[in-house]
Design a protein around this motif. Sequence first.
Motif, PDB file in Angstrom:
ATOM      1  N   SER A  79       0.833  -1.205   0.000  1.00  0.00           N
ATOM      2  CA  SER A  79       0.000   0.000   0.000  1.00  0.00           C
ATOM      3  C   SER A  79       0.866   1.254   0.000  1.00  0.00           C
ATOM      4  CB  SER A  79      -0.903   0.005   1.232  1.00  0.00           C
ATOM      5  OG  SER A  79      -1.678  -1.165   1.239  1.00  0.00           O
ATOM      6  N   LEU A  80       1.976   1.213   0.746  1.00  0.00           N
ATOM      7  CA  LEU A  80       2.843   2.397   0.826  1.00  0.00           C
ATOM      8  C   LEU A  80       3.449   2.726  -0.530  1.00  0.00           C
ATOM      9  CD1 LEU A  80       4.705   1.879   4.226  1.00  0.00           C
ATOM     10  CD2 LEU A  80       2.745   3.313   3.759  1.00  0.00           C
ATOM     11  N   ALA A  81       3.705   1.704  -1.349  1.00  0.00           N
ATOM     12  CA  ALA A  81       4.313   1.950  -2.667  1.00  0.00           C
ATOM     13  C   ALA A  81       3.360   2.717  -3.570  1.00  0.00           C
ATOM     14  CB  ALA A  81       4.694   0.627  -3.309  1.00  0.00           C
ATOM     15  N   ALA A  82       2.065   2.744  -3.227  1.00  0.00           N
ATOM     16  CA  ALA A  82       1.083   3.471  -4.036  1.00  0.00           C
ATOM     17  C   ALA A  82       0.863   4.894  -3.525  1.00  0.00           C
ATOM     18  CB  ALA A  82      -0.233   2.703  -4.042  1.00  0.00           C
ATOM     19  N   CYS A  83       1.645   5.329  -2.506  1.00  0.00           N
ATOM     20  CA  CYS A  83       1.411   6.639  -1.857  1.00  0.00           C
ATOM     21  C   CYS A  83       2.617   7.567  -1.985  1.00  0.00           C
ATOM     22  CB  CYS A  83       1.154   6.438  -0.358  1.00  0.00           C
ATOM     23  SG  CYS A  83      -0.244   5.422  -0.017  1.00  0.00           S
ATOM     24  N   GLU A  84       2.352   8.854  -1.643  1.00  0.00           N
ATOM     25  CA  GLU A  84       3.457   9.822  -1.530  1.00  0.00           C
ATOM     26  C   GLU A  84       3.666  10.254  -0.076  1.00  0.00           C
ATOM     27  OE1 GLU A  84       2.797   9.491  -5.576  1.00  0.00           O
ATOM     28  OE2 GLU A  84       1.244  10.296  -4.271  1.00  0.00           O
ATOM     29  N   GLY A  85       2.667   9.973   0.769  1.00  0.00           N
ATOM     30  CA  GLY A  85       2.798  10.397   2.165  1.00  0.00           C
ATOM     31  C   GLY A  85       2.161   9.396   3.110  1.00  0.00           C
ATOM     32  N   ALA A  86       2.455   9.547   4.403  1.00  0.00           N
ATOM     33  CA  ALA A  86       1.870   8.636   5.392  1.00  0.00           C
ATOM     34  C   ALA A  86       1.576   9.400   6.682  1.00  0.00           C
ATOM     35  CB  ALA A  86       2.832   7.495   5.685  1.00  0.00           C
ATOM     36  N   ILE A  87       0.390   9.144   7.253  1.00  0.00           N
ATOM     37  CA  ILE A  87       0.071   9.693   8.579  1.00  0.00           C
ATOM     38  C   ILE A  87       0.562   8.663   9.590  1.00  0.00           C
ATOM     39  CG2 ILE A  87      -1.791  10.272  10.172  1.00  0.00           C
ATOM     40  CD1 ILE A  87      -3.456  11.158   7.818  1.00  0.00           C
ATOM     41  N   LEU A  88       1.455   9.069  10.467  1.00  0.00           N
ATOM     42  CA  LEU A  88       1.972   8.154  11.484  1.00  0.00           C
ATOM     43  C   LEU A  88       1.270   8.462  12.806  1.00  0.00           C
ATOM     44  CD1 LEU A  88       4.285   6.041  12.243  1.00  0.00           C
ATOM     45  CD2 LEU A  88       5.486   8.021  13.133  1.00  0.00           C
ATOM     46  N   ILE A  89       0.481   7.493  13.297  1.00  0.00           N
ATOM     47  CA  ILE A  89      -0.269   7.732  14.545  1.00  0.00           C
ATOM     48  C   ILE A  89       0.494   7.174  15.736  1.00  0.00           C
ATOM     49  CG2 ILE A  89      -2.417   7.290  15.786  1.00  0.00           C
ATOM     50  CD1 ILE A  89      -3.843   7.009  13.206  1.00  0.00           C
ATOM     51  N   VAL A  90       0.583   7.995  16.784  1.00  0.00           N
ATOM     52  CA  VAL A  90       1.172   7.528  18.051  1.00  0.00           C
ATOM     53  C   VAL A  90       0.123   7.737  19.140  1.00  0.00           C
ATOM     54  CG1 VAL A  90       2.985   7.957  19.755  1.00  0.00           C
ATOM     55  CG2 VAL A  90       3.534   8.070  17.329  1.00  0.00           C
ATOM     56  N   ASP A  91      -0.081   6.718  19.948  1.00  0.00           N
ATOM     57  CA  ASP A  91      -1.057   6.775  21.037  1.00  0.00           C
ATOM     58  C   ASP A  91      -0.513   7.682  22.147  1.00  0.00           C
ATOM     59  OD1 ASP A  91      -2.471   6.105  23.446  1.00  0.00           O
ATOM     60  OD2 ASP A  91      -3.185   4.283  22.463  1.00  0.00           O
ATOM     61  N   ALA A  92      -1.309   8.692  22.557  1.00  0.00           N
ATOM     62  CA  ALA A  92      -0.834   9.651  23.569  1.00  0.00           C
ATOM     63  C   ALA A  92      -0.591   8.991  24.922  1.00  0.00           C
ATOM     64  CB  ALA A  92      -1.843  10.778  23.722  1.00  0.00           C
ATOM     65  N   ALA A  93      -1.273   7.857  25.186  1.00  0.00           N
ATOM     66  CA  ALA A  93      -1.106   7.196  26.483  1.00  0.00           C
ATOM     67  C   ALA A  93       0.007   6.152  26.442  1.00  0.00           C
ATOM     68  CB  ALA A  93      -2.416   6.538  26.897  1.00  0.00           C
ATOM     69  N   GLN A  94       0.127   5.419  25.336  1.00  0.00           N
ATOM     70  CA  GLN A  94       1.106   4.320  25.270  1.00  0.00           C
ATOM     71  C   GLN A  94       2.434   4.725  24.654  1.00  0.00           C
ATOM     72  OE1 GLN A  94      -0.913   1.178  23.185  1.00  0.00           O
ATOM     73  NE2 GLN A  94      -2.121   0.592  24.946  1.00  0.00           N
ATOM     74  N   GLY A  95       2.415   5.802  23.862  1.00  0.00           N
ATOM     75  CA  GLY A  95       3.671   6.228  23.237  1.00  0.00           C
ATOM     76  C   GLY A  95       4.049   5.339  22.057  1.00  0.00           C
ATOM     77  N   VAL A  96       5.321   5.405  21.691  1.00  0.00           N
ATOM     78  CA  VAL A  96       5.821   4.660  20.532  1.00  0.00           C
ATOM     79  C   VAL A  96       5.924   3.182  20.886  1.00  0.00           C
ATOM     80  CG1 VAL A  96       7.836   4.333  19.033  1.00  0.00           C
ATOM     81  CG2 VAL A  96       7.069   6.641  19.617  1.00  0.00           C
ATOM     82  N   GLU A  97       5.372   2.303  20.023  1.00  0.00           N
ATOM     83  CA  GLU A  97       5.430   0.856  20.256  1.00  0.00           C
ATOM     84  C   GLU A  97       6.262   0.193  19.160  1.00  0.00           C
ATOM     85  OE1 GLU A  97       4.220  -0.876  22.737  1.00  0.00           O
ATOM     86  OE2 GLU A  97       2.622   0.273  23.662  1.00  0.00           O
ATOM     87  N   ALA A  98       6.438  -1.124  19.301  1.00  0.00           N
ATOM     88  CA  ALA A  98       7.342  -1.845  18.389  1.00  0.00           C
ATOM     89  C   ALA A  98       6.950  -1.693  16.917  1.00  0.00           C
ATOM     90  CB  ALA A  98       7.370  -3.320  18.766  1.00  0.00           C
ATOM     91  N   GLN A  99       5.637  -1.840  16.614  1.00  0.00           N
ATOM     92  CA  GLN A  99       5.252  -1.766  15.203  1.00  0.00           C
ATOM     93  C   GLN A  99       5.244  -0.343  14.662  1.00  0.00           C
ATOM     94  OE1 GLN A  99       2.650  -4.720  15.883  1.00  0.00           O
ATOM     95  NE2 GLN A  99       4.140  -5.961  14.836  1.00  0.00           N
ATOM     96  N   THR A 100       5.164   0.655  15.552  1.00  0.00           N
ATOM     97  CA  THR A 100       5.272   2.047  15.095  1.00  0.00           C
ATOM     98  C   THR A 100       6.623   2.211  14.419  1.00  0.00           C
ATOM     99  OG1 THR A 100       4.226   2.583  17.225  1.00  0.00           O
ATOM    100  CG2 THR A 100       4.882   4.434  15.854  1.00  0.00           C
ATOM    101  N   VAL A 101       7.663   1.678  15.089  1.00  0.00           N
ATOM    102  CA  VAL A 101       9.032   1.783  14.567  1.00  0.00           C
ATOM    103  C   VAL A 101       9.151   1.017  13.250  1.00  0.00           C
ATOM    104  CG1 VAL A 101      11.475   1.368  15.107  1.00  0.00           C
ATOM    105  CG2 VAL A 101       9.887   1.896  16.949  1.00  0.00           C
ATOM    106  N   ALA A 102       8.612  -0.217  13.226  1.00  0.00           N
ATOM    107  CA  ALA A 102       8.742  -1.058  12.024  1.00  0.00           C
ATOM    108  C   ALA A 102       8.045  -0.427  10.826  1.00  0.00           C
ATOM    109  CB  ALA A 102       8.159  -2.432  12.309  1.00  0.00           C
ATOM    110  N   ASN A 103       6.809   0.070  11.031  1.00  0.00           N
ATOM    111  CA  ASN A 103       6.066   0.656   9.916  1.00  0.00           C
ATOM    112  C   ASN A 103       6.673   1.973   9.438  1.00  0.00           C
ATOM    113  OD1 ASN A 103       4.229  -1.418   9.725  1.00  0.00           O
ATOM    114  ND2 ASN A 103       2.749  -0.472  11.090  1.00  0.00           N
ATOM    115  N   LEU A 104       7.279   2.730  10.392  1.00  0.00           N
ATOM    116  CA  LEU A 104       7.944   3.971   9.989  1.00  0.00           C
ATOM    117  C   LEU A 104       9.132   3.647   9.082  1.00  0.00           C
ATOM    118  CD1 LEU A 104       8.212   7.085  10.295  1.00  0.00           C
ATOM    119  CD2 LEU A 104       9.854   6.641  12.096  1.00  0.00           C
ATOM    120  N   HIS A 105       9.878   2.589   9.433  1.00  0.00           N
ATOM    121  CA  HIS A 105      11.018   2.196   8.590  1.00  0.00           C
ATOM    122  C   HIS A 105      10.560   1.808   7.188  1.00  0.00           C
ATOM    123  CE1 HIS A 105      13.744   1.260  12.288  1.00  0.00           C
ATOM    124  NE2 HIS A 105      13.607   2.534  12.052  1.00  0.00           N
TER     125      HIS A 105
END
Length: 599
Positions: free
Chosen positions: A93-119
């Motif tokens: 799906s990312l290969a079909a885009c030019e941008g991405a909204i990266l959501i971070v939970d205000a209570a839990q913060g950055v989690e393992a898959q946040t890092v993986a999907n950002l990469h």
Amino acid sequence: MATERTRNFSIIAHIDHGKTTLSDRLLEHTKTVSEREQQDQLLDSMDLERERGITIKSHPVTMSYTARDGRDYKLNLLDTPGHVDFSYEVSRSLAACEGAILIVDAAQGVEAQTVANLHLAMAQELTIVPVVNKIDLPSADLEMAHKQLEDILAIPGEEAIHASAKMGIGIEEILEAIVERVPAPEAPADELLRASVFDSVFDSFRGVVSYLRVFSGSISRGTGIRMMSTGKTYEVKEVGVFTPKMERRESLGPGDVGYLIANMKSSAEVKIGDTVTGSARPAPEPLPGFKEIQPMVFSGIYPVTTDDFENLKLAMGKLQINDAAFQYSAESSAALGFGFRCGFLGLLHMEIIQERLRREYDMDVISTYPSVIYHVTKTNGEEVEVDNPTFLPDPAEIEEIREPTVRAFILTPNEFIGDLMKLVMEKRGLMENTETLDGSRVMLSAVLPLNEILVDFNDRMKSMTRGYGSMDYEHSDYQPANLVKMDIRINEEPVDAFSSIVHRDKAQSQGRRLCEKLKEVIPQQLFKVPIQAAVGGNIIARETISAMRKNVTAKCYGGDITRKRKLLEKQKEGKKKMKAIGKVNIPQEAFIKVLKTSQ
């Protein structure tokens, strides 16, 4: 609408950080769906997705938005899954885009898959719009979320938009940020048709529906197209966009995301990541494509009743159209009859496929113990790949067995480090690194054999960390290991459905566990039935099902003891004879119980 007013973006985040809720709010705000049609998890069309509260397939949708400057924009959103097993869906799906909204939970913060999907997004060179979601929660900590964005992800905290998808706060700001920050699709250098297929589904009335992103040229009804991987040509019957229902359009131009229906009849004709081009004026080379997806986990899937074999084959063919990562080939087993050897990306993927077979196609199936691909070097120098314990060569012919490993990243609160390290050691893992993220959390990096994390690793990690731990993993290399094939014999006969490849140190405990389970589910016979776990010629565990005993001396009232003895001897001889010719029929329920509980 002009290409410069088109924006293609996706939403990425860790599981449960609010991707699907945010997409619901964006559809509502842009009035893409009327109030009457609005419902929660609108883009999750599968019952399974709604029940489990997870996204399994990525769903495209086209929205119209009038920005604050008064101009109209076309926004194409691709909602993506968050679970590690479906990261191939995310990358497509990312290969079909030019941008991405990266959501971070205000209570839990950055989690393992946040890092993986950002990469994944960074590898595609996408523009990132950070959003701190769930700011309405009492436990929300915006300062911590900003600090983690900067420290862990290297994204400036002031770029983050504060939002609550549930309450509808900050939705307008997110839409404005998409218009301002996400670049428009690049203008094509020529007019030749190039479109990339990022998903496909099967419609029983219209054949294969391909989801695609057009990069250059245009495509309309009657256009002759060619699929670059197979070289086959087709005529387009219909094109359109998703709103989120399929809506027919005259044509799709550069930057558009939509669907295409041509006269394609079977799943084999569409490859995910393929390039669609014109048959009259084809493009000289395909778009930089996706990697062929390699399954990592294998399991045998068999119909409970053998008459269902053909129906199961048809169901799997249809599932494969919707899911490029699922692979299968026919195999047979002495115990379970005819079935299929199936390849999956991971355990959740396997579970979802089995559940879909049950629900969508009404199939009752049994699956064998999951295994991975082992690389075996034989003494004559030959290299073989083994995904089924039955095909493991004789121990005398094996020089070395190498197993696949994964590099796991575990985010956990500080107080659980000791327990998690113990769990990693128990699973034959190697701790590489511990990194302190903030005052309360650490990130552990470890290399583990894939085979060990298949069954219960994630569940145990979650219960140890009381649900606060999260894990992501990427595939590492193959490493040599002391592995053996463990057979289960029932009445001296090996049963191939229960065979597995295990580490020599764990063979005994696993063998004992399986024998105990089998003793509970196999019915008593008229003779003793030994259940044995064996490695090569050595028996490492044994249980015995005692014989059903008929009281043959019941009719002797008193009298000489020799009369009773004679009857008992006669019974003994009969049992001996029965044992020599008797076969133990293992009921289907026994397979179902043992294979399900051992998973």
